[in-house]
Design an enzyme around this catalytic site. Structure first.
Site, PDB file in Angstrom:
ATOM      1  N   TYR A 208       0.882  -1.171   0.000  1.00 44.64           N
ATOM      2  CA  TYR A 208       0.000   0.000   0.000  1.00 44.64           C
ATOM      3  C   TYR A 208       0.920   1.222   0.000  1.00 44.64           C
ATOM      4  CZ  TYR A 208      -3.846  -3.089   1.552  1.00 44.64           C
ATOM      5  OH  TYR A 208      -4.799  -4.069   1.655  1.00 44.64           O
ATOM      6  N   PRO A 300     -12.429   0.445  -0.468  1.00 44.33           N
ATOM      7  CA  PRO A 300     -11.744  -0.851  -0.570  1.00 44.33           C
ATOM      8  C   PRO A 300     -10.423  -0.950   0.179  1.00 44.33           C
ATOM      9  CG  PRO A 300     -11.555   0.382  -2.628  1.00 44.33           C
ATOM     10  CD  PRO A 300     -12.479   1.158  -1.753  1.00 44.33           C
TER      11      PRO A 300
END
Ligand code: APR
Ligand code: PHB
Length: 399
Positions: A208, A300
């Site tokens: 991420y 999400p």
């Protein structure tokens, strides 16, 4: 469907997404009849590409439903993931921080496939391409669902209970008078542009990345299929993104060290999803119960959508077993409250993780400093990492 369309069942399930299909399977295992009514075709449902991180409790529920075998064979257990920002990298060691818990990388499409196969193998009824699905009389003891089949014929399904598993745009929540339901919503000013390609993932765990050009996520479906995302503004059009433009943007956001390992290739799928937090309360209306995306949406980041849908359905299946088999209304009476406690915590986590990792032009330099301070805190505090890890692997089921 080739067999005659049933006119009476115990549970009329609206929607054949993961929620409806999993509920159908859990009820079948418990000896409770259900019919699923789905607006789209089976192929259409399977064509939707969604997230693919499975919490341990979701995996256990899939096992309980008898559909976990392929997931255990083909899914990739992940013990951690990376956060990247300002050239630095922090590994969140899920297994160490949570006493051995991990997540499974296995696509929602595959889960849907496994559930559809199990349903077909058991000969359980599903009406695909059912139009104008209308839940009726759920305030009394004899609810019905009216719908129209492809040939234009109008049908009615008598039932004891309606399960509204029909997603955010479904008919069940929409059938309620507005004063019966309270909704909470936050719409983010950006979306995720996702690309799926048959190339090996850039790293063996997820990354991420918070980059000045926007968030990026490196994910995967297998060791030969990758799923990547980049944050784009809400008005961006997928047609304006060639594969090359996507790969170039992704490489910049992942940074040169990671990008050196990036294998590119033609996309199999490319789409933009808007980011939204949404909760509708309550989730029970007489004999109608909402579950999954019909009642709530999370952005999400953290991949909670499917897992929340599964926990709703887990609670609902148990409550319906108590209702039909033990003649007890305890489970259905507590359904909404039980689900919502878990949902709000997942909403909080998804909102927090989204806020930490994306670029929010409107929050300016102060907002950016807050992110940097939080990432610095995470880097040096085991307590902060533990809070992230225990939410990521999934909070325990509570009674
Ligand atoms: N009549 C019948 N079926 C309908 C109707 C309707 N009026 N409206 C919607 N549906 C169907 C949709 O076509 C879809 O197949 O209901 C299904 C709902 O499926 P999902 O949207 O996948 O929702 P759910 O099963 O709750 O799954 C939640 O999906 O969006 C992701 O992040 C989310 O992973 C999570 C999961
Ligand atoms: C995905 O693989 O699609 C995915 C993974 C992790 C997320 C979101 C999506 O947080």
């Amino acid at each position: 469907m080739t067999s005659p369309i049933p006119t009476r069942t115990q549970v009329a399930i609206v929607g054949a997404g993961p929620s409806g299909l999993l509920l159908g399977q859990l009820l079948h295992k418990a000896g409770i009849d259900a019919v699923i009514l789905e607006r789209q075709s089976g192929e259409y449902v399977l064509g939707r590409i969604r997230a693919g991180i499975i919490e341990q409790t979701t995996a256990e529920l899939l096992d309980e439903a008898g559909v976990g075998a392929r997931m255990h064979r083909e899914g990739l257990p992940h013990d951690g993931f990376d956060l990247a920002s300002d050239g630095g990298r922090l590994r969140i060691d899920l297994a160490r921080l949570t006493g051995g818990k991990r997540v499974m990388v296995y696509g929602q499409t595959e889960i849907t496939h496994d559930l559809m196969d199990a349903r077909a193998a058991a000969g359980l009824p599903t009406v695909y391409e059912a139009r104008d699905v209308t839940p009726l009389d759920y305030d009394g003891e004899h609810p019905r669902v009216r719908y129209t089949t492809q040939d234009g014929l109008v049908h009615e399904l008598q039932c004891d209970v309606i399960a509204g598993c029909d997603g955010f745009h479904g008919a069940c929540r929409a059938s309620l008078a507005p004063e019966r339901i309270t909704t909470y919503e936050k719409v983010y000013p950006f979306g995720w542009l996702g690309l799926l390609a048959d190339v090996p993932p850039v790293a063996h765990e997820l990354i991420y990345a918070n980059h000045e050009r926007g968030f990026a996520l490196a994910s995967m479906r297998s060791m030969t299929r990758s799923r990547y995302y980049v944050q784009v503004s809400a008005d961006e059009r997928v047609e304006d993104w060639s594969d090359q433009r996507f790969w170039d943007e992704l490489a910049q956001r992942l940074g040169p060290e990671t990008a050196a390992h990036l294998v590119t290739g033609p996309s199999i799928e490319k789409s933009i999803v808007p980011l939204r937090s949404f909760v509708a309360e309550p989730m029970r209306f007489g004999r109608m119960f909402l579950a999954g995306d019909a009642a709530h949406i999370v952005p999400p980041t953290g991949a909670k959508g499917l897992n929340l849908a599964a926990s709703d359905v887990g609670y609902l299946a148990r409550a319906l077993v108590e209702f039909f088999k033990e003649r007890s209304t305890l489970g259905i009476d507590h359904y909404s409250q039980r689900c919502l406690r878990r949902i709000w915590k997942a909403e909080r986590f998804s909102w927090w993780f989204t806020s930490l990792m994306h670029r929010f032009p409107e929050t300016g330099a102060f907002g950016r400093r807050m992110q940097q301070a939080e990432l610095d805190y995470l880097t040096h505090s085991v307590a902060a990492q533990t809070a992230l890890a225990e939410n990521y692997v999934g909070l325990p089921f509570e009674d």
